[in-house]
Design a protein around this motif. Sequence first.
Motif, PDB file in Angstrom:
ATOM      1  N   PHE A   1       0.828  -1.200   0.000  1.00  0.00           N
ATOM      2  CA  PHE A   1       0.000   0.000   0.000  1.00  0.00           C
ATOM      3  C   PHE A   1       0.868   1.258   0.000  1.00  0.00           C
ATOM      4  O   PHE A   1       2.006   1.236   0.491  1.00  0.00           O
ATOM      5  CB  PHE A   1      -0.912   0.017   1.233  1.00  0.00           C
ATOM      6  CG  PHE A   1      -1.867  -1.134   1.305  1.00  0.00           C
ATOM      7  CD1 PHE A   1      -3.096  -1.066   0.670  1.00  0.00           C
ATOM      8  CD2 PHE A   1      -1.538  -2.285   2.013  1.00  0.00           C
ATOM      9  CE1 PHE A   1      -3.991  -2.129   0.746  1.00  0.00           C
ATOM     10  CE2 PHE A   1      -2.422  -3.346   2.096  1.00  0.00           C
ATOM     11  CZ  PHE A   1      -3.650  -3.269   1.450  1.00  0.00           C
ATOM     12  N   PRO A   2       0.339   2.365  -0.512  1.00  0.00           N
ATOM     13  CA  PRO A   2       1.069   3.637  -0.473  1.00  0.00           C
ATOM     14  C   PRO A   2       0.956   4.275   0.913  1.00  0.00           C
ATOM     15  O   PRO A   2      -0.035   4.946   1.222  1.00  0.00           O
ATOM     16  CB  PRO A   2       0.368   4.480  -1.541  1.00  0.00           C
ATOM     17  CG  PRO A   2      -1.043   3.956  -1.561  1.00  0.00           C
ATOM     18  CD  PRO A   2      -0.939   2.483  -1.254  1.00  0.00           C
ATOM     19  N   LEU A   3       1.948   4.045   1.769  1.00  0.00           N
ATOM     20  CA  LEU A   3       1.895   4.563   3.123  1.00  0.00           C
ATOM     21  C   LEU A   3       2.587   5.925   3.219  1.00  0.00           C
ATOM     22  O   LEU A   3       3.494   6.230   2.443  1.00  0.00           O
ATOM     23  CB  LEU A   3       2.560   3.577   4.093  1.00  0.00           C
ATOM     24  CG  LEU A   3       1.996   2.160   4.133  1.00  0.00           C
ATOM     25  CD1 LEU A   3       2.643   1.382   5.275  1.00  0.00           C
ATOM     26  CD2 LEU A   3       0.485   2.164   4.272  1.00  0.00           C
ATOM     27  N   ALA A   4       2.157   6.706   4.193  1.00  0.00           N
ATOM     28  CA  ALA A   4       2.743   8.032   4.426  1.00  0.00           C
ATOM     29  C   ALA A   4       3.791   7.940   5.523  1.00  0.00           C
ATOM     30  O   ALA A   4       3.653   8.528   6.601  1.00  0.00           O
ATOM     31  CB  ALA A   4       1.646   9.030   4.801  1.00  0.00           C
ATOM     32  N   LEU A   5       4.845   7.177   5.261  1.00  0.00           N
ATOM     33  CA  LEU A   5       5.906   7.006   6.249  1.00  0.00           C
ATOM     34  C   LEU A   5       6.906   8.155   6.161  1.00  0.00           C
ATOM     35  O   LEU A   5       7.209   8.630   5.060  1.00  0.00           O
ATOM     36  CB  LEU A   5       6.621   5.671   6.022  1.00  0.00           C
ATOM     37  CG  LEU A   5       5.767   4.416   6.246  1.00  0.00           C
ATOM     38  CD1 LEU A   5       6.545   3.171   5.853  1.00  0.00           C
ATOM     39  CD2 LEU A   5       5.318   4.330   7.696  1.00  0.00           C
ATOM     40  N   PRO A   6       7.436   8.600   7.297  1.00  0.00           N
ATOM     41  CA  PRO A   6       8.396   9.722   7.279  1.00  0.00           C
ATOM     42  C   PRO A   6       9.724   9.314   6.654  1.00  0.00           C
ATOM     43  O   PRO A   6      10.145   8.166   6.752  1.00  0.00           O
ATOM     44  CB  PRO A   6       8.558  10.065   8.765  1.00  0.00           C
ATOM     45  CG  PRO A   6       8.235   8.794   9.482  1.00  0.00           C
ATOM     46  CD  PRO A   6       7.174   8.117   8.659  1.00  0.00           C
ATOM     47  N   GLY A   7      10.370  10.278   6.053  1.00  0.00           N
ATOM     48  CA  GLY A   7      11.657  10.007   5.431  1.00  0.00           C
ATOM     49  C   GLY A   7      12.837  10.484   6.239  1.00  0.00           C
ATOM     50  O   GLY A   7      13.992  10.347   5.802  1.00  0.00           O
ATOM     51  N   ASP A   8      12.591  11.047   7.412  1.00  0.00           N
ATOM     52  CA  ASP A   8      13.687  11.559   8.242  1.00  0.00           C
ATOM     53  C   ASP A   8      13.769  10.783   9.546  1.00  0.00           C
ATOM     54  O   ASP A   8      12.749  10.344  10.092  1.00  0.00           O
ATOM     55  CB  ASP A   8      13.492  13.046   8.542  1.00  0.00           C
ATOM     56  CG  ASP A   8      12.188  13.328   9.285  1.00  0.00           C
ATOM     57  OD1 ASP A   8      12.232  13.735  10.446  1.00  0.00           O
ATOM     58  OD2 ASP A   8      11.118  13.098   8.672  1.00  0.00           O
ATOM     59  N   ALA A   9      14.994  10.625  10.034  1.00  0.00           N
ATOM     60  CA  ALA A   9      15.233   9.841  11.245  1.00  0.00           C
ATOM     61  C   ALA A   9      14.648  10.513  12.482  1.00  0.00           C
ATOM     62  O   ALA A   9      14.252   9.823  13.427  1.00  0.00           O
ATOM     63  CB  ALA A   9      16.735   9.629  11.434  1.00  0.00           C
ATOM     64  N   LEU A  10      14.570  11.836  12.489  1.00  0.00           N
ATOM     65  CA  LEU A  10      14.076  12.548  13.666  1.00  0.00           C
ATOM     66  C   LEU A  10      12.624  12.183  13.960  1.00  0.00           C
ATOM     67  O   LEU A  10      12.259  11.944  15.117  1.00  0.00           O
ATOM     68  CB  LEU A  10      14.208  14.060  13.471  1.00  0.00           C
ATOM     69  CG  LEU A  10      13.798  14.933  14.667  1.00  0.00           C
ATOM     70  CD1 LEU A  10      14.645  14.597  15.882  1.00  0.00           C
ATOM     71  CD2 LEU A  10      13.909  16.412  14.304  1.00  0.00           C
ATOM     72  N   THR A  11      11.799  12.137  12.919  1.00  0.00           N
ATOM     73  CA  THR A  11      10.395  11.780  13.122  1.00  0.00           C
ATOM     74  C   THR A  11      10.261  10.355  13.642  1.00  0.00           C
ATOM     75  O   THR A  11       9.442  10.077  14.533  1.00  0.00           O
ATOM     76  CB  THR A  11       9.601  11.920  11.809  1.00  0.00           C
ATOM     77  OG1 THR A  11       9.699  13.270  11.348  1.00  0.00           O
ATOM     78  CG2 THR A  11       8.127  11.573  12.021  1.00  0.00           C
ATOM     79  N   TRP A  12      11.085   9.450  13.120  1.00  0.00           N
ATOM     80  CA  TRP A  12      11.069   8.079  13.618  1.00  0.00           C
ATOM     81  C   TRP A  12      11.487   8.028  15.091  1.00  0.00           C
ATOM     82  O   TRP A  12      10.952   7.244  15.875  1.00  0.00           O
ATOM     83  CB  TRP A  12      11.996   7.191  12.788  1.00  0.00           C
ATOM     84  CG  TRP A  12      11.413   6.778  11.477  1.00  0.00           C
ATOM     85  CD1 TRP A  12      11.693   7.301  10.246  1.00  0.00           C
ATOM     86  CD2 TRP A  12      10.433   5.752  11.245  1.00  0.00           C
ATOM     87  NE1 TRP A  12      10.958   6.669   9.268  1.00  0.00           N
ATOM     88  CE2 TRP A  12      10.178   5.716   9.846  1.00  0.00           C
ATOM     89  CE3 TRP A  12       9.749   4.863  12.076  1.00  0.00           C
ATOM     90  CZ2 TRP A  12       9.275   4.815   9.281  1.00  0.00           C
ATOM     91  CZ3 TRP A  12       8.851   3.971  11.516  1.00  0.00           C
ATOM     92  CH2 TRP A  12       8.619   3.957  10.133  1.00  0.00           C
ATOM     93  N   GLY A  13      12.439   8.878  15.455  1.00  0.00           N
ATOM     94  CA  GLY A  13      12.869   8.942  16.853  1.00  0.00           C
ATOM     95  C   GLY A  13      11.755   9.422  17.762  1.00  0.00           C
ATOM     96  O   GLY A  13      11.526   8.848  18.841  1.00  0.00           O
ATOM     97  N   TRP A  14      11.040  10.474  17.346  1.00  0.00           N
ATOM     98  CA  TRP A  14       9.904  10.958  18.138  1.00  0.00           C
ATOM     99  C   TRP A  14       8.816   9.892  18.226  1.00  0.00           C
ATOM    100  O   TRP A  14       8.160   9.743  19.262  1.00  0.00           O
ATOM    101  CB  TRP A  14       9.319  12.234  17.524  1.00  0.00           C
ATOM    102  CG  TRP A  14      10.156  13.459  17.689  1.00  0.00           C
ATOM    103  CD1 TRP A  14      10.659  14.253  16.710  1.00  0.00           C
ATOM    104  CD2 TRP A  14      10.587  14.034  18.932  1.00  0.00           C
ATOM    105  NE1 TRP A  14      11.383  15.295  17.243  1.00  0.00           N
ATOM    106  CE2 TRP A  14      11.355  15.190  18.600  1.00  0.00           C
ATOM    107  CE3 TRP A  14      10.422  13.705  20.267  1.00  0.00           C
ATOM    108  CZ2 TRP A  14      11.934  15.990  19.585  1.00  0.00           C
ATOM    109  CZ3 TRP A  14      11.002  14.507  21.250  1.00  0.00           C
ATOM    110  CH2 TRP A  14      11.744  15.623  20.903  1.00  0.00           C
ATOM    111  N   PHE A  15       8.632   9.168  17.128  1.00  0.00           N
ATOM    112  CA  PHE A  15       7.636   8.094  17.119  1.00  0.00           C
ATOM    113  C   PHE A  15       7.990   7.017  18.133  1.00  0.00           C
ATOM    114  O   PHE A  15       7.124   6.569  18.903  1.00  0.00           O
ATOM    115  CB  PHE A  15       7.556   7.493  15.711  1.00  0.00           C
ATOM    116  CG  PHE A  15       6.785   6.199  15.639  1.00  0.00           C
ATOM    117  CD1 PHE A  15       5.416   6.180  15.866  1.00  0.00           C
ATOM    118  CD2 PHE A  15       7.426   5.006  15.339  1.00  0.00           C
ATOM    119  CE1 PHE A  15       4.700   4.978  15.795  1.00  0.00           C
ATOM    120  CE2 PHE A  15       6.725   3.812  15.268  1.00  0.00           C
ATOM    121  CZ  PHE A  15       5.359   3.800  15.496  1.00  0.00           C
ATOM    122  N   LEU A  16       9.239   6.588  18.178  1.00  0.00           N
ATOM    123  CA  LEU A  16       9.643   5.547  19.127  1.00  0.00           C
ATOM    124  C   LEU A  16       9.500   6.032  20.568  1.00  0.00           C
ATOM    125  O   LEU A  16       9.116   5.262  21.449  1.00  0.00           O
ATOM    126  CB  LEU A  16      11.082   5.116  18.846  1.00  0.00           C
ATOM    127  CG  LEU A  16      11.294   4.344  17.533  1.00  0.00           C
ATOM    128  CD1 LEU A  16      12.768   4.045  17.329  1.00  0.00           C
ATOM    129  CD2 LEU A  16      10.480   3.049  17.528  1.00  0.00           C
TER     130      LEU A  16
END
Length: 265
Positions: free
Chosen positions: A132-147
């Motif tokens: 599926f076409p997901l709206a996943l972030p492309g930057d590590a910072l957003t992934w860090g905030w998500f975790l």
Amino acid sequence: MWCVAVAAGSFRRYATYRVATAAGVFTNTVFGFIVAYTFVALWAERPHLGGYGQAQALTFVWTAQALLAAAALMGGGGLEELQERIRTGDVAVDLYRPADLQLWWLAADLGRAGMQLIGRGVVPMAVGALVFPLALPGDALTWGWFLLSVLLGIVVSFGLRYLVALASFWLLDGSGLSLISGLACLFFSGMLLPLRVFPGGFGEVVQLLPWAAILQVPADVLIGVRTGGALLRGLVFQAAWGAALLALGRLVQSAATRRVVVHGG
């Protein structure tokens, strides 16, 4: 530190159940497809429902599947063992340990959640991203905030489930309350439908409940709905509920401990 040792031991314990983990991955993935295609049809009829685009809505679906076991969105999460120990009286042994009961089970739950996040979270999300076409972030910072948001959500989840487990000190059988708690989390966390979709005052209220901190906030962080000040408010919201539930759990634990002493348990 003993907390780290308990968390690591819990991680290794759940890592040994490889067949169960594989079965869980398969189940999450299949259920993810069912819900995802439902959302595709729904968003085709109602574009931007709840302020989400279709890609964001699909990302919400697969985030929910990734966090289903880690955040114990359907209840359980290992605290049934504590309920059973309370029922049989084995909790008296736990109270003699040179470690706080609440912190012990919190550390164990964090270890369990870490294993489930890796073992049952990564694969369903990857499969969803491939199909599926997901709206996943492309930057590590957003992934860090998500975790970080996921971690806070797991603490909130533990706080709720710990209170349910402690109720077994007063109930003969806590399974009914556990079932009700699991159903409440399933609905009010956004697992069935994002809370932003609910209309009017009801939608505003459910986003203030503790269950919203378990899934709704982390999902919104990942798909980019919460940025800047909204991100900070979301993290504070999660931290506040986590602290409040742990404090309440401490009070209930103290009352339960006195009950055990009074009855000679």
